[in-house]
Design a protein around this motif. Sequence first.
Motif, mmCIF file in Angstrom:
data_model
loop_
_atom_site.group_PDB
_atom_site.id
_atom_site.type_symbol
_atom_site.label_atom_id
_atom_site.label_comp_id
_atom_site.label_asym_id
_atom_site.label_seq_id
_atom_site.Cartn_x
_atom_site.Cartn_y
_atom_site.Cartn_z
ATOM 1 N N LEU A 229 26.464 99.840 11.702
ATOM 2 C CA LEU A 229 25.896 100.353 12.950
ATOM 3 C C LEU A 229 26.565 99.761 14.173
ATOM 4 O O LEU A 229 26.588 100.370 15.237
ATOM 5 C CB LEU A 229 24.401 100.017 13.012
ATOM 6 N N CYS A 230 27.131 98.568 14.033
ATOM 7 C CA CYS A 230 27.643 97.862 15.204
ATOM 8 C C CYS A 230 28.965 98.418 15.699
ATOM 9 O O CYS A 230 29.289 98.255 16.870
ATOM 10 C CB CYS A 230 27.761 96.369 14.925
ATOM 11 N N VAL A 231 29.771 99.030 14.826
ATOM 12 C CA VAL A 231 31.086 99.489 15.278
ATOM 13 C C VAL A 231 31.399 100.955 14.959
ATOM 14 O O VAL A 231 32.197 101.580 15.658
ATOM 15 C CB VAL A 231 32.232 98.620 14.685
ATOM 16 N N PRO B 149 18.988 95.195 11.351
ATOM 17 C CA PRO B 149 19.579 93.857 11.248
ATOM 18 C C PRO B 149 20.982 93.838 11.836
ATOM 19 O O PRO B 149 21.641 94.872 11.906
ATOM 20 C CB PRO B 149 19.628 93.616 9.746
ATOM 21 N N ARG B 150 21.455 92.697 12.263
ATOM 22 C CA ARG B 150 22.816 92.536 12.745
ATOM 23 C C ARG B 150 23.140 91.053 12.839
ATOM 24 O O ARG B 150 22.244 90.227 12.893
ATOM 25 C CB ARG B 150 23.027 93.199 14.111
ATOM 26 N N LEU B 151 24.426 90.770 12.866
ATOM 27 C CA LEU B 151 24.836 89.385 13.031
ATOM 28 C C LEU B 151 26.074 89.327 13.918
ATOM 29 O O LEU B 151 26.024 88.899 15.042
ATOM 30 C CB LEU B 151 25.119 88.767 11.662
ATOM 31 N N CYS B 152 27.202 89.823 13.408
ATOM 32 C CA CYS B 152 28.472 89.627 14.128
ATOM 33 C C CYS B 152 28.697 90.666 15.220
ATOM 34 O O CYS B 152 29.391 90.418 16.178
ATOM 35 C CB CYS B 152 29.638 89.674 13.148
ATOM 36 N N ARG B 153 28.112 91.853 15.056
ATOM 37 C CA ARG B 153 28.339 92.984 15.974
ATOM 38 C C ARG B 153 29.802 93.369 16.058
ATOM 39 O O ARG B 153 30.247 93.939 17.051
ATOM 40 C CB ARG B 153 27.847 92.670 17.392
ATOM 41 N N GLN B 154 30.587 93.001 15.075
ATOM 42 C CA GLN B 154 32.010 93.301 15.120
ATOM 43 C C GLN B 154 32.519 93.950 13.842
ATOM 44 O O GLN B 154 33.719 93.964 13.594
ATOM 45 C CB GLN B 154 32.775 92.002 15.393
ATOM 46 N N GLY B 155 31.591 94.415 13.015
ATOM 47 C CA GLY B 155 32.020 95.092 11.796
ATOM 48 C C GLY B 155 32.605 94.166 10.758
ATOM 49 O O GLY B 155 33.378 94.594 9.911
ATOM 50 N N VAL B 156 32.206 92.904 10.815
ATOM 51 C CA VAL B 156 32.844 91.912 9.963
ATOM 52 C C VAL B 156 31.883 91.312 8.939
ATOM 53 O O VAL B 156 32.270 91.001 7.823
ATOM 54 C CB VAL B 156 33.442 90.786 10.849
ATOM 55 N N CYS B 157 30.611 91.163 9.315
ATOM 56 C CA CYS B 157 29.713 90.404 8.439
ATOM 57 C C CYS B 157 28.990 91.277 7.423
ATOM 58 O O CYS B 157 28.547 90.792 6.389
ATOM 59 C CB CYS B 157 28.690 89.649 9.273
ATOM 60 N N GLY B 158 28.823 92.551 7.699
ATOM 61 C CA GLY B 158 28.129 93.435 6.772
ATOM 62 C C GLY B 158 26.616 93.425 6.903
ATOM 63 O O GLY B 158 25.917 94.138 6.191
ATOM 64 N N GLU B 159 26.101 92.638 7.838
ATOM 65 C CA GLU B 159 24.649 92.498 7.982
ATOM 66 C C GLU B 159 23.982 93.820 8.379
ATOM 67 O O GLU B 159 22.876 94.109 7.961
ATOM 68 C CB GLU B 159 24.376 91.420 9.032
ATOM 69 N N CYS B 160 24.656 94.624 9.194
ATOM 70 C CA CYS B 160 24.014 95.822 9.752
ATOM 71 C C CYS B 160 24.256 97.070 8.903
ATOM 72 O O CYS B 160 23.894 98.166 9.324
ATOM 73 C CB CYS B 160 24.527 96.068 11.165
ATOM 74 N N LEU B 161 24.881 96.922 7.735
ATOM 75 C CA LEU B 161 25.194 98.109 6.930
ATOM 76 C C LEU B 161 23.919 98.852 6.564
ATOM 77 O O LEU B 161 22.955 98.265 6.110
ATOM 78 C CB LEU B 161 25.946 97.719 5.650
HETATM 79 S S1 FES Z 1 26.591 93.285 12.603
HETATM 80 FE FE1 FES Z 1 28.146 92.467 11.349
HETATM 81 S S2 FES Z 1 28.996 94.227 10.461
HETATM 82 FE FE2 FES Z 1 27.609 95.011 11.890
#
Ligand code: FES
Lengths: 221, 123
Positions: free
Chosen positions: A206-208, A170-182
């Motif tokens: 995973l994104c950052v 999963p992912r959303l922001c790809r910037q380490g901000v949303c927590g979706e990819c934890l």
């Molecule tokens: S996609 Fe948002 S924190 Fe990784």
Amino acid sequence: MHDLRPGDRVRARSPRSSFTPVETAAHHILVAGGVGVTPLLSHARWHAFWGHSFEVLAVGAPHLDVLRALGPVTVARDRRKMADLLGPVVGTAPWKSHVYTCGPPGLIAAVAAAARAAHWVGARVHAEPFVAEPAGGPFEVVLRRSRRRVRVAAGETLLDAVDRVGVAAPRLCRQGVCGECLTGLVGGTADHRDHVDAAEEGRIALCVSRAAPGETLEIDL
Amino acid sequence: MRTVPGVDLAPCLELDAAAVDPDDVGPTLARLTTGWRLRIVGPEREVLLLRAAALAHGALDEEITTEITTEVLGTGVRTVYCAACHHPFPTTGTAARCPGCGTDLDVADHVSRRHGAFLGVPR
Ligand code: FES
Ligand SMILES: [Zn+2]
């Protein structure tokens, strides 16, 4: 590219952007930090042209006169004042609002925190950092559940590498901000670069985030 | 409104799908602020139609929860969307004749979020 000469025909696609206004929004909140105002100027021009409801919150941003001619602008003197402004704006925003932040990761994290406190879902929170996280060296990661070992190249994110081998994450922001990819971090020491304290929960963004130098990571994926 | 000790829950609007007209959901939602959740409760057919209306008015999937009160899923009245003529109509059971075009349809398990309806596949 290098073989092209003046007059050659090329195929082109229309421009693509990952930071575009959401067409169905009832109200757009644009948060600009410093020169992060640049893409939001385009947003503001677009909204002014089409008569969309929008407002700008700015901290340390240039071009304020241009913005003020387009719509309502509130200026915060510093990051702390911005945090005070955000709560009420996000907390009283009309139904179907979206917020867009362009600025340093700290500002993006502050906006995400205000939105979360006002119970916004992640899909209404958009961000584009203008300071790129420094890249890191290559490392290896073991995907425990998929039983794979993947090499993450320098300049490639963990998320990119997982995508490359076709494992769903999963992912959303790809910037380490949303927590979706934890994702659960089961082995190895990570160089955590997220803004949601993944480390405290024994997880990794995973994104950052990457492996600490010389480490191999094992994740629950 | 529900409360959970120690948890700051999002404010939630409960909608009785049997009582709320999907056409009225737009103005109702416009009175909320961003951050509200919707909880749609009622029989399967009405819940699906109301959810489709809420989505059409800009609610996001993450903002909606549903609770179906029909005892056994799929046994109540369902809206079927005819794949041949796009006419939506209510029916029970797993097969029906479309009142729009007369085609005999099998009711598939596939439900459309946008139409709040089950797909009727021509036999
Ligand atoms: S996609 Fe948002 S924190 Fe990784
Ligand atoms: Zn038909």
